[in-house]
Design an enzyme around this catalytic site. Structure first.
Site, short mmCIF file in Angstrom:
data_model
loop_
_atom_site.label_atom_id
_atom_site.label_comp_id
_atom_site.label_asym_id
_atom_site.label_seq_id
_atom_site.Cartn_x
_atom_site.Cartn_y
_atom_site.Cartn_z
N GLY A 161 0.83 -1.20 0.00
CA GLY A 161 0.00 0.00 0.00
C GLY A 161 0.86 1.24 0.00
N SER A 162 0.31 2.30 0.54
CA SER A 162 0.99 3.60 0.51
C SER A 162 2.17 3.64 1.49
CB SER A 162 -0.01 4.69 0.87
OG SER A 162 -0.58 4.39 2.12
N GLY A 220 2.75 1.94 5.39
CA GLY A 220 3.95 1.21 5.81
C GLY A 220 4.58 1.82 7.05
N GLU A 273 5.66 -3.53 0.68
CA GLU A 273 5.66 -3.17 -0.75
C GLU A 273 4.87 -1.87 -0.84
OE1 GLU A 273 7.29 -4.56 -3.00
OE2 GLU A 273 7.55 -6.68 -2.53
P1 NAD Z 1 -3.50 2.25 1.21
O1 NAD Z 1 -2.21 2.42 1.92
O2 NAD Z 1 -4.54 3.28 1.39
O3 NAD Z 1 -4.18 0.86 1.65
C1 NAD Z 1 -3.53 -0.37 1.46
C2 NAD Z 1 -4.06 -1.39 2.44
O4 NAD Z 1 -3.60 -1.06 3.75
C3 NAD Z 1 -5.58 -1.46 2.54
O5 NAD Z 1 -5.97 -2.81 2.65
C4 NAD Z 1 -5.87 -0.67 3.82
O6 NAD Z 1 -7.08 -1.06 4.44
C5 NAD Z 1 -4.68 -1.05 4.67
N1 NAD Z 1 -4.31 -0.10 5.72
C6 NAD Z 1 -4.24 1.24 5.63
N2 NAD Z 1 -3.76 1.77 6.78
C7 NAD Z 1 -3.51 0.72 7.62
C8 NAD Z 1 -2.98 0.61 8.94
N3 NAD Z 1 -2.63 1.68 9.64
N4 NAD Z 1 -2.85 -0.63 9.47
C9 NAD Z 1 -3.19 -1.72 8.76
N5 NAD Z 1 -3.70 -1.68 7.50
C10 NAD Z 1 -3.85 -0.46 6.94
O7 NAD Z 1 -3.16 2.06 -0.35
P2 NAD Z 1 -4.14 1.98 -1.61
O8 NAD Z 1 -4.68 3.33 -1.91
O9 NAD Z 1 -5.09 0.83 -1.47
O10 NAD Z 1 -3.10 1.54 -2.76
C11 NAD Z 1 -2.28 2.41 -3.45
C12 NAD Z 1 -0.88 2.45 -2.87
O11 NAD Z 1 -0.32 1.15 -2.81
C13 NAD Z 1 0.07 3.25 -3.72
O12 NAD Z 1 0.90 4.00 -2.88
C14 NAD Z 1 0.86 2.20 -4.46
O13 NAD Z 1 2.13 2.62 -4.93
C15 NAD Z 1 0.98 1.14 -3.42
N6 NAD Z 1 1.27 -0.17 -3.99
C16 NAD Z 1 2.53 -0.68 -3.86
C17 NAD Z 1 2.85 -1.89 -4.45
C18 NAD Z 1 4.25 -2.46 -4.36
O14 NAD Z 1 4.40 -3.63 -4.65
N7 NAD Z 1 5.26 -1.71 -4.00
C19 NAD Z 1 1.88 -2.62 -5.14
C20 NAD Z 1 0.59 -2.08 -5.24
C21 NAD Z 1 0.31 -0.86 -4.65
#
Ligand code: NAD
Length: 515
Positions: A247-248, A252, A269
């Site tokens: 995720g973002s 992380g 990731e």
């Molecule tokens: P996001 O960070 O908003 O959410 C990702 C996941 O994390 C969701 O399931 C969300 O519910 C969970 N989450 C959020 N905050 C959390 C916390 N504090 N504790 C536990 N879980 C939590 O991201 P998004 O908008 O769904 O996806 C887009 C982002 O993901 C972009 O930044 C993109 O670059 C990244 N991404 C990275 C990769 C990689 O392999 N490097 C792959 C796909 C997406």
């Protein structure tokens, strides 16, 4: 107004029916909406709420981890090649239901059909990789300094793997983790993005079918549907031996300290801010094709999307003119329609962030040379369709150094390769990178230790579209994790170093004499 509402509701009803039918063919049930509350899922195709699902509480997550831990105690002792047969069967089921699962990915994440099918193909490919691993996972034997002793390492299953995934790869990321974790002897609890739970339920139903057909407990793999709170419960649970989160960068940063404080392992990731350098020697026809796919494909919503272009000043006008021509011909619209190359953004919040970033870039002296405006699609007034944008920037400002998860390509210029590489590396993220050049010295320099600082470094292809055979992931604020191919499997296992004495003596290492 009334007409628009009824048209858009018609689209939402059509999407809900299509999703329900696909789930039915896959053998996954659409859970009943709860009497109150629950998780409302919208389709980016209409921008309207489509279904409401029961949402897992912290207690539900706790119970799912407990069941996964119980399942682990038997699964870990199943021979790896037998575990591999379950993953092989998952690959067969994914092949059989490829179109239905891809259809769900399109409805929930907005991917065009070809990219959604590609995402499911990636799942099938990683199953193949994991099946191979199931017969080849192995440790090393090292020479012992003591006579009559054997020194070796064994790799053992780790435990419960918690997977948290992002909306933009709603199923493939789970499979990269799960196919490998399963052959390694781990069990999995998956918290998919709150935006894409239906494709998650469908994927897990196929795996559970493969497990139960072979006589294994379904609890080897579980989905918990929920938002951030469910994710936090998974992150905090001490029985989750490895937390793999995609995720973002913000997410992380929240997750890593919690897992570290309880002594767990994490694999992150996170966001990217990927760039390509275009050198004077580049094959520009090839470069432009690679750039357009990487920058505008998936509506700019891949972690590996190309967001920055660093072009030699002698060719920049030509490169930008070619890109503008290509962008002007990009069909934006319903991702299910043949010929569409750019589907919707996930929601209007993303479109708003794109607009704000473009405004900031202009305030920094940038010029939007194409795109950036909203596109109205018939019957979907609540959806967020945009024309991918290209912005010429005088330098790499703050907005360029951030990841805006939308199709904006910032173009900067350089004079020397050293300058290009310095600009390339001067961002917090370190996921993917490329150079377009026909000069071997430039290519090798970019690949060298003094070149790109990313986890993925390409020559003459774009930044996106990795194969599963290589380890996938990035450095710096991208999180340092590696998934799928190469030796990424080691993160899903624990290593035991064993010394066996088959002599009649008890010599101590380092020549120590103890009486
Ligand atoms: P996001 O960070 O908003 O959410 C990702 C996941 O994390 C969701 O399931 C969300 O519910 C969970 N989450 C959020 N905050 C959390 C916390 N504090 N504790 C536990 N879980 C939590 O991201 P998004 O908008 O769904 O996806 C887009 C982002 O993901 C972009 O930044 C993109 O670059 C990244 N991404 C990275 C990769 C990689 O392999 N490097 C792959 C796909 C997406």
């Amino acid at each position: 107004m009334t007409t628009t509402t009824s048209q858009s509701s018609a689209l939402t009803a059509e999407l809900r029916d299509a999703a329900t039918a696909a789930l039915g063919r896959i053998g996954a049930e659409l859970p009943e909406a709860p009497a109150e509350g629950g998780l409302t899922v919208s389709s980016p195709l209409s921008g309207e709420p489509m279904v409401t699902l029961p949402e897992a509480t912290a207690a539900d997550v706790e119970a799912a981890v407990a069941r996964a831990h119980e399942a682990f105690l038997t699964w870990r002792s199943v021979p790896a090649p037998v575990r591999g047969r379950v993953v092989k069967r998952l690959g067969e089921l994914l092949t059989e239901h490829k179109a239905d699962l891809a259809g769900l990915v399109t409805i929930e994440a907005g991917k065009i059909t070809s990219e959604a099918l590609g995402e499911v193909q990636e799942m099938i490919d990683v199953c193949d990789l994991a099946v191979g691993l199931s017969r080849s996972l192995g440790g090393r034997t090292m020479p012992s300094e003591r006579p009559g002793h054997r020194l070796m390492e064994q790799w053992h299953p780790l435990g419960v793997v918690g997977v948290i995934s992002a909306f933009n790869f709603p199923v493939a990321v789970w499979s990269w983790n799960t196919a490998v974790a399963l052959v390694c002897g781990d069990t999995v609890v998956w918290k998919p993005s709150e935006a894409t739970p239906l494709s998650a339920l469908a994927s897990n139903a196929l795996l559970r079918r493969a497990l139960t057909e072979a006589g294994f407990p379904a609890e080897v793999s579980t989905v918990v549907v929920g938002g951030r709170a469910a994710g936090e419960a998974l992150v905090a649970d001490r029985r989750v031996a490895l937390l793999s989160a995609t995720g973002s960068e913000r997410m992380g940063q929240q997750v890593a300290p919690v897992v570290a404080a309880r002594g767990g392992r994490y694999l992150l990731e996170l966001g990217g801010n990927n760039a390509a350098v275009v050198a004077p020697s580049a094959d520009l026809d090839l470069a432009v094709r690679g750039i357009v796919f990487a920058a505008a494909g998936t509506a700019g919503q891949r972690c590996t999307t190309m967001r920055r272009l660093i072009v030699h000043s002698s060719i920049v006008d030509d490169v930008v003119a070619r890109l503008v021509r290509a962008y002007e011909g990009l069909p934006v619209g319903d991702p299910r329609a043949e010929g569409t190359l750019v589907g919707p953004l996930i929601d209007t919040g993303s479109a708003e962030k794109m607009r704000a970033s473009l405004e900031e870039a202009v305030a920094d002296g940038g010029t939007v040379v194409v795109g950036g405006d909203r596109v109205e699609v018939d019957g979907a007034p609540g959806a967020a369709y945009v024309h991918p944008a290209i912005v010429r920037m005088p330098r790499q400002t703050d907005v360029v150094r951030r990841e805006t998860f939308a199709p904006i390509l910032y173009v900067m210029t350089y004079e020397t390769l050293d300058e290009a590489i310095a600009m390339h590396n001067d961002v917090p993220q370190g996921l993917s990178s490329s150079i377009f050049t026909l000069d071997a010295r430039e290519a090798e320099t970019f690949l060298s230790e003094a070149g790109s600082d990313c986890g993925i470094v390409n020559v003459n292809i774009g930044t996106s579209g990795a194969e599963i055979g290589g380890a996938f992931g990035g450095e710096k604020s991208t999180g340092g994790g590696r998934e799928s191919g190469s030796d990424a499997w080691k993160q899903y296992m624990r290593r035991a170093t064993n010394t066996v004495n088959y002599s009649t003596e008890l010599p101590l290492a380092q020549g120590v004499n103890f009486g």
